[in-house]
Design an enzyme around this catalytic site. Structure first.
Site, PDB file in Angstrom:
ATOM      1  CB  THR A  27      -0.903  -0.033   1.277  1.00  0.00           C
ATOM      2  OG1 THR A  27      -1.839   0.988   1.099  1.00  0.00           O
ATOM      3  CG2 THR A  27      -0.257   0.115   2.504  1.00  0.00           C
ATOM      4  CB  ALA A  56       4.171   0.781   5.574  1.00  0.00           C
ATOM      5  CB  VAL A  82      10.400   0.451   5.678  1.00  0.00           C
ATOM      6  CG1 VAL A  82      10.657   2.165   5.168  1.00  0.00           C
ATOM      7  CG2 VAL A  82      10.302   0.077   7.207  1.00  0.00           C
ATOM      8  CE  LYS A  83       5.274   0.109  -1.314  1.00  0.00           C
ATOM      9  NZ  LYS A  83       4.017   0.370  -2.053  1.00  0.00           N
ATOM     10  CB  VAL A  84      12.736   3.515   0.855  1.00  0.00           C
ATOM     11  CG1 VAL A  84      12.597   3.543   2.190  1.00  0.00           C
ATOM     12  CG2 VAL A  84      13.764   2.432   0.166  1.00  0.00           C
TER      13      VAL A  84
END
Length: 204
Positions: A27, A56, A82-84
């Site tokens: 998401t 996220a 963790v989406k970077v």
């Protein structure tokens, strides 16, 4: 191949997780903002529904601010990836988090050269965007194929998470190429069930 659901809709996630066919969720803040819900609270609720990883995304682009936000997200649950973004700062954050065994999903990948750096930075997942490349008359399928081949050549542990999937055929092609994961919206997931001959067979 694992199937992740690309949505922030809690009801959709609850419903489709009951099928036993969903392995994770991706998401982003914009999806959650559209729903009018609190971002952190929504991620927490999703983590309590799904057994697999929940991606996220950070909203910051500066290293220090991104790292601070990443730590907040990862503190929600061990399930959080963790989406970077695939930028120099994003990869620096990826490297720092990976050293602490925090899952990282590096997103917005559009080239194989970028993918090499992502694996070197220790990411758990890389998200190459198939559909967005096709939208500008480039071949997203070739990108996925190249990344998978490169990762196999060097036994990189980063999993290829194909994103920006627009239709069931792209899911099939991703599987044929050997992708680890596809993340798909609910509409595409439901289309995977459908075939006109199945429907007509039920009418006989």
């Amino acid at each position: 191949m694992k199937i992740f659901l690309d949505t922030a809709d809690i009801n959709e996630i609850k419903s489709l997780c009951k099928t036993g066919l969903i392995d994770g969720v991706t998401t982003n803040p914009s999806l959650i903002l559209k729903s009018g819900k609190d971002f952190l609270d929504t991620i927490d609720k999703i983590c309590k529904i799904i057994d697999g990883p929940v991606s996220a995304e950070v909203t910051q682009v500066d290293f220090d601010k991104m790292l601070k936000e990443a730590k907040i997200l990862s503190s929600i649950s061990e399930k959080v990836a963790v989406k970077v973004p695939l930028t120099e700062q994003g990869l620096n954050v990826c490297y720092e988090l990976s050293k602490k065994n925090i899952m990282v999903n590096v997103t917005l990948c559009f080239s194989s050269s970028q993918a090499i750096l992502v694996a070197k930075a220790g990411a758990k997942f890389i998200s190459p965007f198939w559909g967005r490349l096709d939208d500008i008359s480039q071949n997203g399928q070739i990108l996925i194929s190249e990344i998978i081949q490169i990762y196999k050549n060097y036994n990189f542990k980063t999993e290829v998470l194909v994103a920006s999937i627009r239709n069931p055929q792209q899911v099939v092609e991703s599987a044929k190429l050997g992708s680890d994961i596809v993340t798909i919206p609910t509409k595409v997931f439901n289309q995977l069930y459908k075939h006109p001959l199945t429907d007509s067979g039920l009418e006989i």
